[in-house]
Design an enzyme around this catalytic site. Structure first.
Site, PDB file in Angstrom:
ATOM      1  N   ASP A 208       0.855  -1.190   0.000  1.00 53.32           N
ATOM      2  CA  ASP A 208       0.000   0.000   0.000  1.00 53.32           C
ATOM      3  C   ASP A 208       0.890   1.239   0.000  1.00 53.32           C
ATOM      4  O   ASP A 208       2.117   1.145   0.029  1.00 53.32           O
ATOM      5  CB  ASP A 208      -0.942  -0.007   1.210  1.00 53.32           C
ATOM      6  N   GLY A 234       4.291   1.255  -1.965  1.00 54.21           N
ATOM      7  CA  GLY A 234       4.298   1.542  -3.393  1.00 54.21           C
ATOM      8  C   GLY A 234       2.951   2.092  -3.809  1.00 54.21           C
ATOM      9  O   GLY A 234       2.014   2.179  -3.005  1.00 54.21           O
ATOM     10  N   ASP A 235       2.854   2.473  -5.070  1.00 56.48           N
ATOM     11  CA  ASP A 235       1.627   3.022  -5.650  1.00 56.48           C
ATOM     12  C   ASP A 235       1.181   2.075  -6.752  1.00 56.48           C
ATOM     13  O   ASP A 235       1.888   1.888  -7.748  1.00 56.48           O
ATOM     14  CB  ASP A 235       1.917   4.414  -6.218  1.00 56.48           C
ATOM     15  N   PHE A 236       0.025   1.443  -6.598  1.00 55.24           N
ATOM     16  CA  PHE A 236      -0.343   0.396  -7.556  1.00 55.24           C
ATOM     17  C   PHE A 236      -0.661   0.912  -8.958  1.00 55.24           C
ATOM     18  O   PHE A 236      -0.763   0.131  -9.897  1.00 55.24           O
ATOM     19  CB  PHE A 236      -1.433  -0.546  -7.028  1.00 55.24           C
ATOM     20  N   HIS A 254     -13.620  -1.343  -6.965  1.00 53.48           N
ATOM     21  CA  HIS A 254     -14.837  -0.525  -7.086  1.00 53.48           C
ATOM     22  C   HIS A 254     -14.576   0.975  -6.917  1.00 53.48           C
ATOM     23  O   HIS A 254     -15.462   1.788  -7.189  1.00 53.48           O
ATOM     24  CB  HIS A 254     -15.932  -1.018  -6.121  1.00 53.48           C
TER      25      HIS A 254
END
Length: 345
Positions: A208, A234-236, A254
């Protein structure tokens, strides 16, 4: 006129749903004032509750007895002679000092979502979010992640809400052929904790954004699982996902529109080996779109909260998964309106 038919049809459901905000706001107010947390220490009289919560005497017993009638409080005696205590479900799920507390989502509903839903009509007509961004505020996640206290409460609340789903997935899914798992958008590492506690051989990564790491690490250390769960930042959207045999996403897809959903599913596919699995936990809408009312309303909530987010059916997910290359999918019911949709590479 068919009087027999007229006798069978009655407006009770219309009234129950139409006036449902009465019951909802009564419960949300009690949670927000921490009534159930105070009662966890023992029963109290109306006078004691009035003093503790700084309430006016006028509607005191109407408020408390409404909570009795709705099943959230137990009571012996009447009015001035009454003693109030928590019902079993209130004691377990609404005491802020218990790990099973799910009130974080209810606090957020009271303080944020309740007024935003007043603008559902505007949302339906404009297609635009109705939350803080309407008045120049930061988008939802940016605002939550910018404040550590708010982030901690949000993560705690979400972990409580999902606990039943995570436990059922950890029990019901066959993890025996997999050795590693990466939970994408892992929040407080709650899913990873449930998985490793239930599957002695597996190693997990909870992935995350950086502000989440300290909270996730605290949770992992609390259970003494630091040797089996790695908290990785991290940044997905910007980074590739950590490679693992299983990738999980709990209430992640969602939040985003179709293109971003497809991008995240593709990233998961790229990070998995042959035979690997992507497990997505959501309030999956039934394919006929006429049974899972909660899932459908959650999708309306995402319209109020996000620019493009929406909830989806299992067949929607299958279409996206096959588009990026997954070979097959299936559905695993979890708790309440939630399910896991699983794609295999």
């Amino acid at each position: 006129m068919d009087t027999a038919n007229e006798n069978q049809i009655n407006p009770s459901k219309i009234m129950q749903i139409g006036m449902g905000f009465w019951a909802s706001k009564t419960l949300l107010t009690a949670v927000n004032m921490r009534l159930f947390t105070h009662l966890a220490n023992g029963t109290m009289t109306g006078q004691e509750i009035q003093n503790k919560l700084a309430l006016n005497s006028r509607s005191l017993f109407d408020f408390l007895d409404t909570l009795v009638a709705l099943g959230f409080l137990n009571r012996s005696g009447l009015k001035e002679n009454a003693v109030y205590g928590n019902s079993d479900d209130s004691a377990l799920f609404l005491d802020k000092n218990k790990p099973s507390y799910i009130g974080g989502i209810l606090e957020m509903s009271n303080n944020r979502l309740y007024p935003f839903w007043n603008d559902l009509e505007e949302c339906l007509k404009t297609g635009k979010p109705q939350n803080e961004t309407k008045n120049g505020g930061k988008p939802l996640f940016e605002a939550i992640y910018a404040n550590e206290d708010r982030l901690r409460e949000f993560i705690h609340g979400m972990g409580g809400v999902q606990a039943g789903n995570f436990m059922k997935l950890a029990d019901d899914f066959d993890f025996s052929i997999y050795n590693t798992l990466c939970d994408v958008g892992g929040s407080g590492a709650n899913l990873s904790i449930h998985i490793v506690k239930n599957n002695g051989h597996i190693r997990c990564i909870s992935f995350d954004l950086p502000p989440v790491s300290p909270i996730a690490k605290e949770n992992v250390e609390h259970f003494g699982l630091g040797d089996r769960i790695e908290v990785r930042s991290g940044d997905f959207f910007k980074d590739e996902l950590p490679r693992a045999d299983v990738i999980t996403m709990g209430n992640i897809l969602h939040d985003w529109g179709s293109d971003d959903k497809l991008l995240l599913i593709k990233k998961a596919y790229n990070a998995l080996p042959e035979g690997g699995a992507l497990i997505v936990i959501e309030n999956i809408i039934d394919d006929e779109r006429n049974k899972n009312a909660f899932g459908l309303m959650m999708s309306l909530n995402m319209a109020i909260e996000t620019d493009q987010g929406f909830d989806f059916t299992a067949s929607d997910f299958t279409q996206w998964a096959k588009e990026v290359g997954f070979s097959r999918t299936n559905v695993m019911p979890l708790t309440g309106p939630s399910s896991a949709v699983i794609a295999f590479k």
